[in-house]
Design an enzyme around this catalytic site. Structure first.
Site, mmCIF file in Angstrom:
data_model
loop_
_atom_site.group_PDB
_atom_site.id
_atom_site.type_symbol
_atom_site.label_atom_id
_atom_site.label_comp_id
_atom_site.label_asym_id
_atom_site.label_seq_id
_atom_site.Cartn_x
_atom_site.Cartn_y
_atom_site.Cartn_z
ATOM 1 N N SER A 57 1.128 -1.330 0.002
ATOM 2 C CA SER A 57 0.173 -0.132 0.089
ATOM 3 C C SER A 57 0.803 1.200 0.145
ATOM 4 C CB SER A 57 -1.481 -0.413 0.994
ATOM 5 O OG SER A 57 -1.993 1.019 1.478
ATOM 6 N N ASN A 58 0.338 2.517 -0.127
ATOM 7 C CA ASN A 58 1.297 3.456 0.142
ATOM 8 C C ASN A 58 0.157 4.793 1.757
ATOM 9 O OD1 ASN A 58 -1.597 5.621 -1.304
ATOM 10 N ND2 ASN A 58 -0.955 3.710 -2.439
ATOM 11 N N PRO A 59 1.081 5.487 2.026
ATOM 12 C CA PRO A 59 0.601 6.123 2.865
ATOM 13 C C PRO A 59 -0.861 7.743 2.681
ATOM 14 C CG PRO A 59 2.857 6.849 2.736
ATOM 15 C CD PRO A 59 2.409 6.032 1.419
ATOM 16 N N SER A 60 -0.753 6.899 2.033
ATOM 17 C CA SER A 60 -2.276 7.872 1.155
ATOM 18 C C SER A 60 -3.496 8.710 2.530
ATOM 19 C CB SER A 60 -2.897 8.356 0.033
ATOM 20 O OG SER A 60 -4.325 8.311 0.161
ATOM 21 N N ALA A 68 -4.684 7.315 -4.107
ATOM 22 C CA ALA A 68 -2.802 6.619 -4.379
ATOM 23 C C ALA A 68 -2.680 5.308 -5.021
ATOM 24 C CB ALA A 68 -1.824 6.922 -3.710
#
Ligand code: CTP
Length: 399
Positions: A213-216, A279
């Site tokens: 995942s990503n920190p969006s 994102a």
């Protein structure tokens, strides 16, 4: 007629309460999402289960939760914020009288006071009651308070008498409801436009407990959705797993993976404006393990495969007049990279986000965005809410 609209149906204790079940179905058939609140006496005419099953939602009768004290007792506030229209059908003389006096002694009347949306009252009672001076006066007061009244029709009443007091047919109520919703639409450059905004990260699971995942945080997307709503749009927010509280007034659908988001986008690809602030992970696991990968037999490599480029897909089959707005998240060569994305994905605008900048990026409440059109550019800095408003004003005007 009511696609994406949210309606609270208030049912009070009159014999016409059974007709509210048909009315609910008609609102649903016309595309509305309906929640039902009943007065305690209405439940003596029709059981809450009927409305719960039809609305596929809990039916609100009590403000207080006896089984779980303190839990969810602000539901009237949340529902009041959620709805586009509150329809009380049938409305008894008793509830009418409480409404004009501002009483809030049950869930229905409390929600009336909390509601930010217009209220349509369908008074339904015996002819003598309807003609009484108190009811006449209360109806005038309700109108003066800004509520809408749909007068009852004449005909055969439960008392056996023929008089004015019957609940109008569903189609008449729907017609009046539609007029009210139109009248109360926020007027702005996006009034009547369907706007879809995606926000937040995707999660690509490779076993039941792990994902890429990503920190969006979803903050920028949520700000865009709220700004679009305030410009008059019929907005839907598609959001990934985020911890932000989304105000009830914003209709939303959730996704987990890029594939889920792609499906939601396909369902909504007819929108007038699509803003892709999500994102989206470019890669997902080539295969997803059913059981948790154990370190003893796990490999130190994870095979990945490409996710669909959703925005590029939208760009390839853009319908006439549709506006596509992308976001570009970059750590270097902001303008050049964003310009390439405009071309490659056939976008009208791109909001280029420099993730390396101070006070900008995923978690921050502030941001700096370079807005690029096909032949224009402008930089916006400030709070995400302020920037979202300014970007939409730049693209669509002030209305
Ligand atoms: N996007 C998308 N589908 C993807 C990846 C991105 O729809 N699989 C959208 C994003 O929501 C954003 C825009 O495309 O609006 C650009 O996303 P970004 O991550 O900046 O760029 P990518 O196209 O993924 O390219 P790269 O990662 O190589 O910079």
């Amino acid at each position: 007629m009511f696609a994406g609209k949210r309606i609270i149906l208030g049912v009070t204790g009159g014999i016409a309460a059974y007709k509210a079940a048909y009315l609910l179905r008609e609102f649903q058939k016309a595309g509305a999402e309906v929640r039902v609140t009943m007065t305690p006496s209405a439940t003596r005419f029709v059981g809450t289960e009927t409305f719960a099953a039809l609305s596929r939602n809990e039916v609100a009768v009590e403000v207080f939760n006896n089984e779980n004290p303190g839990k969810n007792w602000t539901k009237h506030i949340q529902w009041g914020d959620w709805a586009d229209l509150f329809v009380i059908a049938p409305c008894t003389a008793n509830t009418l009288s409480k409404i004009v006096q501002g009483q809030s002694d049950n869930m229905l009347t409390s929600t009336v006071l909390a509601a930010r949306c217009p209220l349509l009252i369908c008074p339904t009672m015996d002819g003598e009651m309807y003609e009484s001076s108190s009811v006449t006066e209360n109806l005038q007061r309700a109108k003066a308070q800004g509520h809408y009244i749909l007068e009852p029709t004449e005909g055969y009443l439960a008392s056996g008498l023929e008089a004015k007091g019957r609940l109008p047919e569903p189609e008449e109520i729907l017609k009046k409801a539609q007029d009210i919703i139109k009248k109360h639409r926020i007027k702005g450059p996006l009034t009547g436009k369907k706007v879809v905004v995606s926000a937040g990260p995707t999660r690509e699971f490779f076993d039941p407990v792990r994902y890429i995942s990503n920190p969006s945080s979803g903050k920028m997307g949520l700000a865009m959705a709220e700004a679009a709503r305030l410009s008059g749009a019929d907005v839907t927010l598609l959001h990934g797993p985020i911890s932000l509280e989304i105000p009830d007034r914003i209709p939303r659908k959730s996704f987990v993976s890029a594939d889920d988001l792609f499906n939601l986008i396909k369902e909504n690809s007819d929108a007038d404006v699509i803003i892709m602030a999500a994102a989206v992970s470019d890669f997902k696991a080539a295969s997803v393990e059913k059981q948790k990968i154990k370190k003893e037999n796990g490999s130190n490599e994870l095979k990945l495969t490409r996710n669909p480029d959703i925005l590029e897909w939208l760009g390839n089959q853009k319908k006439e007049g549709q506006i596509l707005i992308g976001f570009a998240m970059e750590t270097e060569n902001l303008k050049e990279n964003a310009q390439k994305k405009i071309k490659k994905k056939n976008l009208d605008w791109i909001c280029a986000n420099d993730l390396s900048g101070e006070d900008s990026g995923f978690e921050s409440d502030k941001n700096t965005i370079l807005l690029l059109g096909t032949d224009s550019e402008q930089t916006f800095s400030g709070s995400k809410n302020q920037i979202a408003k300014e970007i939409l004003e730049r693209i669509f005007g002030k209305g």
